[in-house]
Scaffold this motif. Structure first.
Motif, PDB file in Angstrom:
ATOM      1  N   LYS A 199       0.838  -1.209   0.000  1.00  0.00           N
ATOM      2  CA  LYS A 199       0.000   0.000   0.000  1.00  0.00           C
ATOM      3  C   LYS A 199       0.866   1.251   0.000  1.00  0.00           C
ATOM      4  CE  LYS A 199      -3.961   2.157   2.264  1.00  0.00           C
ATOM      5  NZ  LYS A 199      -4.972   2.047   3.356  1.00  0.00           N
ATOM      6  N   ILE A 200       1.942   1.233   0.781  1.00  0.00           N
ATOM      7  CA  ILE A 200       2.868   2.368   0.800  1.00  0.00           C
ATOM      8  C   ILE A 200       3.504   2.543  -0.572  1.00  0.00           C
ATOM      9  CG2 ILE A 200       5.077   3.189   1.719  1.00  0.00           C
ATOM     10  CD1 ILE A 200       2.840   3.610   3.666  1.00  0.00           C
ATOM     11  N   MET A 201       3.922   1.442  -1.190  1.00  0.00           N
ATOM     12  CA  MET A 201       4.569   1.497  -2.500  1.00  0.00           C
ATOM     13  C   MET A 201       3.626   2.106  -3.538  1.00  0.00           C
ATOM     14  SD  MET A 201       6.056  -1.637  -4.822  1.00  0.00           S
ATOM     15  CE  MET A 201       4.384  -2.252  -5.155  1.00  0.00           C
ATOM     16  N   TYR A 202       2.364   1.649  -3.541  1.00  0.00           N
ATOM     17  CA  TYR A 202       1.417   2.128  -4.543  1.00  0.00           C
ATOM     18  C   TYR A 202       1.063   3.604  -4.359  1.00  0.00           C
ATOM     19  CZ  TYR A 202       0.634  -2.463  -6.590  1.00  0.00           C
ATOM     20  OH  TYR A 202       0.805  -3.655  -7.248  1.00  0.00           O
ATOM     21  N   MET A 203       1.225   4.115  -3.149  1.00  0.00           N
ATOM     22  CA  MET A 203       0.928   5.533  -2.921  1.00  0.00           C
ATOM     23  C   MET A 203       1.829   6.429  -3.752  1.00  0.00           C
ATOM     24  SD  MET A 203       0.282   5.745   1.194  1.00  0.00           S
ATOM     25  CE  MET A 203      -0.041   7.503   1.157  1.00  0.00           C
ATOM     26  N   GLY A 204       3.061   5.982  -4.002  1.00  0.00           N
ATOM     27  CA  GLY A 204       4.009   6.802  -4.744  1.00  0.00           C
ATOM     28  C   GLY A 204       4.036   6.527  -6.232  1.00  0.00           C
ATOM     29  N   LEU A 205       3.292   5.510  -6.676  1.00  0.00           N
ATOM     30  CA  LEU A 205       3.321   5.129  -8.091  1.00  0.00           C
ATOM     31  C   LEU A 205       2.247   5.866  -8.897  1.00  0.00           C
ATOM     32  CD1 LEU A 205       3.822   1.259  -7.787  1.00  0.00           C
ATOM     33  CD2 LEU A 205       5.533   2.998  -8.342  1.00  0.00           C
ATOM     34  N   PRO A 206       2.385   5.885 -10.229  1.00  0.00           N
ATOM     35  CA  PRO A 206       1.342   6.481 -11.080  1.00  0.00           C
ATOM     36  C   PRO A 206       0.015   5.757 -10.886  1.00  0.00           C
ATOM     37  CG  PRO A 206       3.374   6.143 -12.328  1.00  0.00           C
ATOM     38  CD  PRO A 206       3.565   5.452 -11.010  1.00  0.00           C
ATOM     39  N   SER A 207      -1.063   6.516 -10.988  1.00  0.00           N
ATOM     40  CA  SER A 207      -2.402   5.961 -10.804  1.00  0.00           C
ATOM     41  C   SER A 207      -3.063   5.711 -12.161  1.00  0.00           C
ATOM     42  CB  SER A 207      -3.254   6.943  -9.994  1.00  0.00           C
ATOM     43  OG  SER A 207      -3.434   8.149 -10.742  1.00  0.00           O
ATOM     44  N   ALA A 208      -4.299   5.202 -12.126  1.00  0.00           N
ATOM     45  CA  ALA A 208      -5.066   5.002 -13.358  1.00  0.00           C
ATOM     46  C   ALA A 208      -5.296   6.342 -14.061  1.00  0.00           C
ATOM     47  CB  ALA A 208      -6.403   4.334 -13.026  1.00  0.00           C
ATOM     48  N   ARG A 209      -5.416   7.402 -13.278  1.00  0.00           N
ATOM     49  CA  ARG A 209      -5.574   8.731 -13.874  1.00  0.00           C
ATOM     50  C   ARG A 209      -4.317   9.146 -14.631  1.00  0.00           C
ATOM     51  NH1 ARG A 209      -6.217  13.025 -10.119  1.00  0.00           N
ATOM     52  NH2 ARG A 209      -6.661  14.278 -11.971  1.00  0.00           N
ATOM     53  N   ASP A 210      -3.159   8.757 -14.108  1.00  0.00           N
ATOM     54  CA  ASP A 210      -1.906   9.048 -14.815  1.00  0.00           C
ATOM     55  C   ASP A 210      -1.850   8.306 -16.149  1.00  0.00           C
ATOM     56  OD1 ASP A 210       0.000  10.763 -13.130  1.00  0.00           O
ATOM     57  OD2 ASP A 210      -0.683   9.291 -11.675  1.00  0.00           O
ATOM     58  N   THR A 211      -2.278   7.050 -16.149  1.00  0.00           N
ATOM     59  CA  THR A 211      -2.296   6.272 -17.396  1.00  0.00           C
ATOM     60  C   THR A 211      -3.197   6.933 -18.420  1.00  0.00           C
ATOM     61  OG1 THR A 211      -1.903   4.217 -16.159  1.00  0.00           O
ATOM     62  CG2 THR A 211      -2.773   4.010 -18.396  1.00  0.00           C
ATOM     63  N   ALA A 212      -4.376   7.372 -17.981  1.00  0.00           N
ATOM     64  CA  ALA A 212      -5.305   8.051 -18.889  1.00  0.00           C
ATOM     65  C   ALA A 212      -4.697   9.350 -19.399  1.00  0.00           C
ATOM     66  CB  ALA A 212      -6.632   8.322 -18.173  1.00  0.00           C
ATOM     67  N   PHE A 213      -3.999  10.049 -18.520  1.00  0.00           N
ATOM     68  CA  PHE A 213      -3.357  11.317 -18.894  1.00  0.00           C
ATOM     69  C   PHE A 213      -2.297  11.089 -19.971  1.00  0.00           C
ATOM     70  CE2 PHE A 213       0.212  14.280 -18.209  1.00  0.00           C
ATOM     71  CZ  PHE A 213      -0.425  15.490 -18.424  1.00  0.00           C
ATOM     72  N   ILE A 214      -1.449  10.060 -19.793  1.00  0.00           N
ATOM     73  CA  ILE A 214      -0.395   9.768 -20.763  1.00  0.00           C
ATOM     74  C   ILE A 214      -1.001   9.333 -22.100  1.00  0.00           C
ATOM     75  CG2 ILE A 214       1.504   8.191 -21.304  1.00  0.00           C
ATOM     76  CD1 ILE A 214       2.229  10.429 -19.347  1.00  0.00           C
ATOM     77  N   LYS A 215      -2.027   8.517 -22.074  1.00  0.00           N
ATOM     78  CA  LYS A 215      -2.685   8.090 -23.319  1.00  0.00           C
ATOM     79  C   LYS A 215      -3.243   9.289 -24.071  1.00  0.00           C
ATOM     80  CE  LYS A 215      -3.983   3.367 -22.022  1.00  0.00           C
ATOM     81  NZ  LYS A 215      -5.112   2.445 -21.721  1.00  0.00           N
ATOM     82  N   ASN A 216      -3.834  10.221 -23.339  1.00  0.00           N
ATOM     83  CA  ASN A 216      -4.373  11.430 -23.948  1.00  0.00           C
ATOM     84  C   ASN A 216      -3.256  12.296 -24.525  1.00  0.00           C
ATOM     85  OD1 ASN A 216      -6.677  13.388 -24.355  1.00  0.00           O
ATOM     86  ND2 ASN A 216      -5.389  14.622 -23.017  1.00  0.00           N
ATOM     87  N   LEU A 217      -2.131  12.348 -23.811  1.00  0.00           N
ATOM     88  CA  LEU A 217      -0.985  13.137 -24.265  1.00  0.00           C
ATOM     89  C   LEU A 217      -0.388  12.546 -25.542  1.00  0.00           C
ATOM     90  CD1 LEU A 217       0.381  15.681 -23.228  1.00  0.00           C
ATOM     91  CD2 LEU A 217       1.969  14.252 -21.924  1.00  0.00           C
ATOM     92  N   VAL A 218      -0.312  11.213 -25.609  1.00  0.00           N
ATOM     93  CA  VAL A 218       0.196  10.544 -26.813  1.00  0.00           C
ATOM     94  C   VAL A 218      -0.722  10.835 -27.997  1.00  0.00           C
ATOM     95  CG1 VAL A 218       0.631   8.293 -27.882  1.00  0.00           C
ATOM     96  CG2 VAL A 218       1.401   8.730 -25.544  1.00  0.00           C
ATOM     97  N   ALA A 219      -2.033  10.756 -27.771  1.00  0.00           N
ATOM     98  CA  ALA A 219      -2.995  11.048 -28.843  1.00  0.00           C
ATOM     99  C   ALA A 219      -2.874  12.490 -29.310  1.00  0.00           C
ATOM    100  CB  ALA A 219      -4.414  10.766 -28.357  1.00  0.00           C
ATOM    101  N   LYS A 220      -2.610  13.384 -28.382  1.00  0.00           N
ATOM    102  CA  LYS A 220      -2.491  14.814 -28.685  1.00  0.00           C
ATOM    103  C   LYS A 220      -1.274  15.093 -29.555  1.00  0.00           C
ATOM    104  CE  LYS A 220      -2.254  19.262 -26.224  1.00  0.00           C
ATOM    105  NZ  LYS A 220      -2.205  19.895 -24.866  1.00  0.00           N
ATOM    106  N   ILE A 221      -0.106  14.533 -29.207  1.00  0.00           N
ATOM    107  CA  ILE A 221       1.098  14.821 -29.980  1.00  0.00           C
ATOM    108  C   ILE A 221       1.103  14.090 -31.319  1.00  0.00           C
ATOM    109  CG2 ILE A 221       2.438  15.223 -27.880  1.00  0.00           C
ATOM    110  CD1 ILE A 221       3.875  12.546 -28.416  1.00  0.00           C
ATOM    111  N   SER A 222       0.308  13.016 -31.435  1.00  0.00           N
ATOM    112  CA  SER A 222       0.262  12.279 -32.702  1.00  0.00           C
ATOM    113  C   SER A 222      -0.409  13.091 -33.805  1.00  0.00           C
ATOM    114  CB  SER A 222      -0.473  10.948 -32.519  1.00  0.00           C
ATOM    115  OG  SER A 222      -1.847  11.168 -32.245  1.00  0.00           O
ATOM    116  N   LYS A 223      -1.117  14.153 -33.419  1.00  0.00           N
ATOM    117  CA  LYS A 223      -1.807  15.004 -34.398  1.00  0.00           C
ATOM    118  C   LYS A 223      -0.941  16.153 -34.884  1.00  0.00           C
ATOM    119  CE  LYS A 223      -6.278  14.027 -32.215  1.00  0.00           C
ATOM    120  NZ  LYS A 223      -7.434  14.603 -31.448  1.00  0.00           N
TER     121      LYS A 223
END
Length: 300
Positions: free
Chosen positions: A147-171
């Protein structure tokens, strides 16, 4: 007489209010002296660990206050604790280990700091959007390690953010962001030497955009070249590993078009054939990044 009395009461009320609006007391650490803390998460104000440049926040500090104006902080790079003075500025703003911090919370169980970016003695509000959360080692011992380890790791929101960022730069072929797993360029020829620029991370900075993966740089020596030359330029590495010229990074006074043409020729020809390029990626998602290439040709 009534007016005079009323005026006196009003003046007294204003004076009391003015006193209440005086400078806030300096934060005190007496109540948490000798309590060891571990940073469990470091996030931007939106709750993410990534921003649009690809920079990732990661908790790394371990510390404890040894007095009201001294702190002991562990350096991962050097593998030991160091003592630092705590300097008070105003209200709850302090400086320690060359970091400007605003204390948001102090308890025996946890600490919360806001990382401040200061320029010309002024706090830059927009840039001051990083928060560091610490738990006491006593509290950490009561929480499962996972639980402590996961507190410092990227969340599902981070994954969604990166996917959106990849889609954005691909244009837009000119857009990119740094890969948390930096791109690689490796030689496929005995006549080509490739070295990756090594960076020394700043000592104990709470936010260091100079992390090596943010600015990958490669020094290449081309032996048996057609002529002696030296070029420095930036290039894109596409998600499929294709190397693409971006722009020169050196002063060109004469024959600009010819020199840029030579740079493009090296990228599109020699480097594509004689190097193995691995694209950068973030959270397992490959995407376009930018690199600096310094290449020296040594004539046969």
């Amino acid at each position: 007489m009534k007016k005079t009395l009323l005026y006196g009461i009003t003046l007294l009320a204003l004076m009391i209010a003015s006193c209440n609006r005086g400078p806030k007391p300096k934060p005190k650490f007496e109540g948490v002296v000798n309590i060891k803390y571990t940073e469990v998460k470091r996030r931007f104000s939106d709750g993410l660990v990534f921003n649009e440049t690809g920079y990732q926040l990661e908790p790394s500090w371990r510390m404890w206050f040894i007095s009201n104006d001294s702190v002991r902080i562990y350096s991962q790079e050097r593998g030991k604790f160091y003592n630092f003075k705590v300097y008070y500025d105003h209200d709850s703003v302090i400086n320690m280990a060359d970091n400007w911090l605003k204390i948001k919370k102090i308890t025996p169980d946890s600490l919360l700091f806001q990382v401040l970016f200061v320029k010309n003695k002024e706090i830059l509000d927009e840039e001051s959007n990083i928060y560091m959360t610490f738990y006491s080692d006593k509290l950490v011992s009561k929480i499962p390690d996972t639980k402590i380890m996961y507190m410092g790791l990227p969340s599902a929101r981070d994954t969604a953010f990166i996917k959106n960022l990849v889609a954005k730069i691909s244009k837009d072929s000119t857009k990119f962001f740094a890969g948390r797993e930096a791109p690689k360029i490796e030689s496929r020829s005995p006549d080509l030497q490739v070295e990756t620029q090594q960076y020394v991370k700043s000592f104990l900075t709470a936010a260091d955009p100079a992390d090596p993966y943010m600015h990958p740089e490669f020094h290449i020596t081309m032996n048996k070249a057609y002529d002696n030359f030296y070029y420095r330029f930036s290039a894109y590495i596409e998600a499929d590993g294709t190397l693409r010229f971006k722009e020169p990074l050196q002063l060109i006074t004469d024959f600009r078009e010819h020199i840029i043409g030579a740079m493009k020729g090296i990228v599109n020809g020699y480097l594509r054939y004689y190097t193995k390029v691995t694209p950068g990626s973030t959270l397992g998602i490959k995407h376009r990044t930018s690199v600096i290439i310094e290449i020296k040709g040594v004539k046969k």
